[in-house]
Design a protein around this motif. Structure first.
Motif, PDB file in Angstrom:
ATOM      1  N   GLU A 139       8.162  -4.159  -2.751  1.00 13.59           N
ATOM      2  CA  GLU A 139       8.149  -3.875  -1.480  1.00 13.59           C
ATOM      3  C   GLU A 139       9.695  -3.795  -0.974  1.00 13.59           C
ATOM      4  N   TYR A 140      10.432  -4.986  -1.116  1.00 13.97           N
ATOM      5  CA  TYR A 140      11.919  -4.946  -0.720  1.00 13.97           C
ATOM      6  C   TYR A 140      12.732  -4.319  -1.611  1.00 13.97           C
ATOM      7  N   MET A 141      12.377  -3.960  -2.999  1.00 14.12           N
ATOM      8  CA  MET A 141      13.189  -3.125  -3.853  1.00 14.12           C
ATOM      9  C   MET A 141      12.889  -1.424  -3.629  1.00 14.12           C
ATOM     10  N   TRP A 142      11.652  -1.272  -3.438  1.00 11.91           N
ATOM     11  CA  TRP A 142      11.345   0.065  -3.428  1.00 11.91           C
ATOM     12  C   TRP A 142      10.558   0.591  -2.265  1.00 11.91           C
ATOM     13  N   ASN A 143      10.102  -0.019  -1.332  1.00 11.06           N
ATOM     14  CA  ASN A 143       9.340   0.464  -0.091  1.00 11.06           C
ATOM     15  C   ASN A 143       9.752  -0.360   1.069  1.00 11.06           C
ATOM     16  N   LEU A 144      11.180  -0.257   1.324  1.00 16.15           N
ATOM     17  CA  LEU A 144      11.888  -1.196   2.242  1.00 16.15           C
ATOM     18  C   LEU A 144      11.711  -0.414   3.583  1.00 16.15           C
ATOM     19  N   PRO A 145      11.753   1.030   3.767  1.00 16.17           N
ATOM     20  CA  PRO A 145      11.712   1.594   4.881  1.00 16.17           C
ATOM     21  C   PRO A 145      10.197   1.426   5.677  1.00 16.17           C
ATOM     22  N   SER A 146       9.295   1.361   4.897  1.00 19.78           N
ATOM     23  CA  SER A 146       7.894   1.263   5.391  1.00 19.78           C
ATOM     24  C   SER A 146       7.636  -0.096   5.955  1.00 19.78           C
ATOM     25  N   LEU A 147       8.167  -1.045   5.222  1.00 18.35           N
ATOM     26  CA  LEU A 147       8.385  -2.487   5.839  1.00 18.35           C
ATOM     27  C   LEU A 147       9.160  -2.470   7.139  1.00 18.35           C
ATOM     28  N   GLN A 148      10.156  -1.651   7.079  1.00 22.38           N
ATOM     29  CA  GLN A 148      11.060  -1.812   8.267  1.00 22.38           C
ATOM     30  C   GLN A 148      10.423  -1.399   9.629  1.00 22.38           C
ATOM     31  N   ALA A 149       9.357  -0.425   9.269  1.00 17.43           N
ATOM     32  CA  ALA A 149       8.522   0.161  10.473  1.00 17.43           C
ATOM     33  C   ALA A 149       7.468  -0.612  11.188  1.00 17.43           C
ATOM     34  N   LEU A 150       7.269  -1.976  10.550  1.00 16.27           N
ATOM     35  CA  LEU A 150       6.403  -2.834  10.941  1.00 16.27           C
ATOM     36  C   LEU A 150       6.650  -3.240  12.314  1.00 16.27           C
TER      37      LEU A 150
END
Length: 624
Positions: A588-599
């Motif tokens: 998640e933090y390597m490849w999916n960070l923008p989705s995490l930041q939207a939480l």
């Protein structure tokens, strides 16, 4: 050489002619792995991947004060950075170890009308997602397995929770269908949970629903929205310990063809060596030595020559230290460890067994408030004796992985009855739950064997036989802490703290759910605690043990203002305890960070994201 191989392959293909060339080549287009395998071949690997639940207990058990640790110390102190895959094993299990293997098993089984196999797949999917979302909160669900995606949006818990129950219901419905497939031994030989017993798989499906809804009991709309579904699922879930969901483990120690064929907690794999140990709070609960704290939060010293040199709280919920029948909970002999009287001569001697001493460690070190915690196998830290044999109880090389039990279902039901139904019914259900855990605990006791040539009478294995355990258990069940408890004294603490003991330590994830939904017994006003209302940078306010609304008596977090605590969390926590595990860093933090930041309400890349309270713990909706 290359030319020779090319000619050889050409000759082989040509020899196949027009009769079967296309079909033969279609068997495996992928040179590294097969494109298609029969659904049942996925089954064993999917089930055995549940060992990864125990991997993550290295973080969760310290978060709950079931265990202390000198390894995962950041979790014991409720703070950890995002730059690690630690405590990401369930995440890995869900999306990778099971992942497309489970999806393929379900989809291929549906296409082939193998309803039994598909139903089992849906129930495992529901179970795994329930565990994962309770640990991590929001997760990518709708887009999780869409091919070709390079990022995946997160879904919020209300949708995930509802989908989990739908998957469980779908699995139950498929298992109830007439299945005309001829499986032979394909399922029974590869199903290490129930060996293809459809009735038990159906009960497991309902148990998943019970587990899912039990985490929502503090929501304001529980009675109106979830109560009926919960009670119905309880009536159809496990009916006894024979229905418990467990994964068989081969064991074998050094003779096993793979190390991982041994239980993660067994002595051969050394994961419960000196890095993890019984926490002082767990020992206090199990032995009836929860201390009294005065108005300043200090313990009151008494005779230093006694086992516990502090004044004890007047209300001990589980047991007390009196050496008479009915006053000692025998589960301490199985679930915790002692180095006292390590001799086969005392394994059936109740008079000796009841005098054994148990010590717990602190958050990050095995030295506790009254002594040093031994290893889970019963060795002293100063000892060089590594002779642990095959282990003991659930800490054996061949012990199964425990997924869910009958006792757990009954404790969940008792909690709901107490809060939303009939207190008298809750009392009866609670007594049945304790009896069920006694039976469960006894079933994994294996009497010890003498260590050859030790000259000390020391032995490997459990310090009590099942027969003696059952005798003491019945006295306890008939005694003042269970059947003899006055109805007027029975309260929520009895239910939740007995559940803590029953789920020790395999069910740490569900205990952590309970502790979070009761907000760690933090003193606050309004719907939920927050900075300035329950804690600040330097102080965390927890309810005192004499507060009738406090659920876990004697339970205090690391920064609580009582002796043996009085620390502080990392500045990034802003005073808050941990409410969730971060997603796995490497995905998640390597490849999916923008989705995490939207939480929201706290972004997934924030330094305090681990402090974001999950939806199941809010009495209402999550704040925006």
């Amino acid at each position: 050489m290359r030319k020779y191989i090319y000619i050889l392959l050409t000759t082989v293909v040509a020899s196949l002619g027009a009769t079967s060339c296309d079909d033969y080549l279609d068997v495996n287009k992928n040179t590294d792995a097969p494109d298609y395998v029969d659904g049942y071949l996925y089954l064993a690997g999917i089930e055995q991947s549940y060992q990864e639940l125990y991997y993550d207990l290295r973080a969760i058990a310290p978060l709950t004060q079931m265990m202390g640790t000198s390894s995962y110390v950041s979790y014991a102190l409720h703070y950890y950075s995002r730059n690690s895959d630690a405590a990401g094993q369930v995440w890995r299990m869900l999306y990778w170890s099971q992942g497309m293997n489970l999806e393929n098993m379900i989809n291929q089984s549906l296409e082939a009308q193998n309803w039994t196999l598909a139903g089992m797949g849906y129930i495992m999917k529901a179970y795994s997602w329930d565990v994962a979302t309770k640990q991590h909160g929001e997760m990518p669900m709708k887009e999780a397995y869409e091919a070709g995606r390079l990022s995946h949006d997160y879904d919020y818990q209300p949708e995930i929770y509802a989908q989990i129950r739908e998957w469980a219901k779908t699995g139950i419905e498929l298992l109830q269908r007439e299945d005309n497939s001829v499986y032979g031994s394909k399922i029974s030989n590869n199903d290490y949970i129930y060996h293809g017993d459809k009735d038990k798989w159906i009960k497991f499906g309902y148990a998943v629903i019970v587990r899912n809804l039990a985490s929502l009991t503090c929501k304001r709309d529980f009675k109106a929205k979830y109560y009926d579904e919960f009670i119905d699922a309880c009536s159809k879930a496990f009916a006894g310990n024979a229905d418990n969901a467990t994964v068989e483990v081969g064991g074998g120690g050094a003779d096993a063809s793979e190390s991982s064929y041994n239980n993660f907690w067994g002595p051969y794999r050394s994961n419960l060596s000196w890095s993890y140990f019984q926490h002082d709070y767990a020992v206090e609960v199990f032995t009836g030595t929860v201390p009294y704290y005065d108005a300043n939060g200090d313990k009151v010293p008494v005779d230093s020559n006694t086992y516990c040199p502090y004044e004890l709280a007047s209300k001990q919920v589980i047991c007390d230290t009196l050496e008479e029948a009915g006053h000692m909970d025998p589960r301490v002999f199985a679930k915790l460890a002692t180095v006292d009287k390590d001799s086969l001569a005392t394994i059936d001697d109740w008079m000796t067994l009841r005098k054994l001493h148990y010590y717990g460690g602190g958050f990050t070190g095995y030295s506790g408030p009254i002594g040093s915690a031994p290893s889970f196998f019963g060795r002293n830290h100063a000892s060089n004796d590594d002779a642990e044999g095959n282990g003991r109880w659930l800490y054996r090389n061949d012990a199964p992985y425990i997924l869910s039990t009958y006792a757990e279902m009954l404790f969940d039901k008792a909690e709901v009855q107490y809060k939303y139904g009939d207190k008298t019914e809750a009392f009866e259900t609670w007594k049945q739950a304790i009896a069920a855990d006694m039976e469960f605990t006894a079933s994994y006791l294996v009497p010890g064997v003498a260590i050859q040539n030790s000259g000390t009478g020391a032995h490997q294995g459990d310090k009590i036989t099942a027969a003696t355990f059952k005798k003491i258990a019945q006295e306890y069940l008939d005694g003042p802490y269970v059947a003899g408890l006055p109805m007027s004294d029975f309260d929520l603490s009895h239910i939740m703290m007995q559940k803590f003991v029953a789920l020790y330590p395999w069910g740490g994830g569900e205990v952590w759910v309970d502790q979070r939904k009761y907000m760690y017994d933090i003193a606050y006003s309004g719907d939920y605690p927050s900075n300035g209302n329950g804690w600040d940078k330097t102080t965390l306010n927890q309810k005192s043990d004499d507060d009738p609304t406090k659920v876990y008596k004697g339970y205090y977090l690391y920064p609580a203002q009582v002796q043996g605590r009085k620390g502080s969390y990392n500045d990034d926590n802003n005073g808050s305890p941990c409410f969730r595990l971060r997603p796995r860093y490497n995905s998640e933090y390597m490849w999916n960070l923008p989705s995490l930041q939207a939480l929201r309400p706290i972004a997934g890349d924030a330094k305090d994201y681990q402090c974001s309270i999950p939806w199941f713990a809010y009495p209402g909706d999550m704040p925006q």
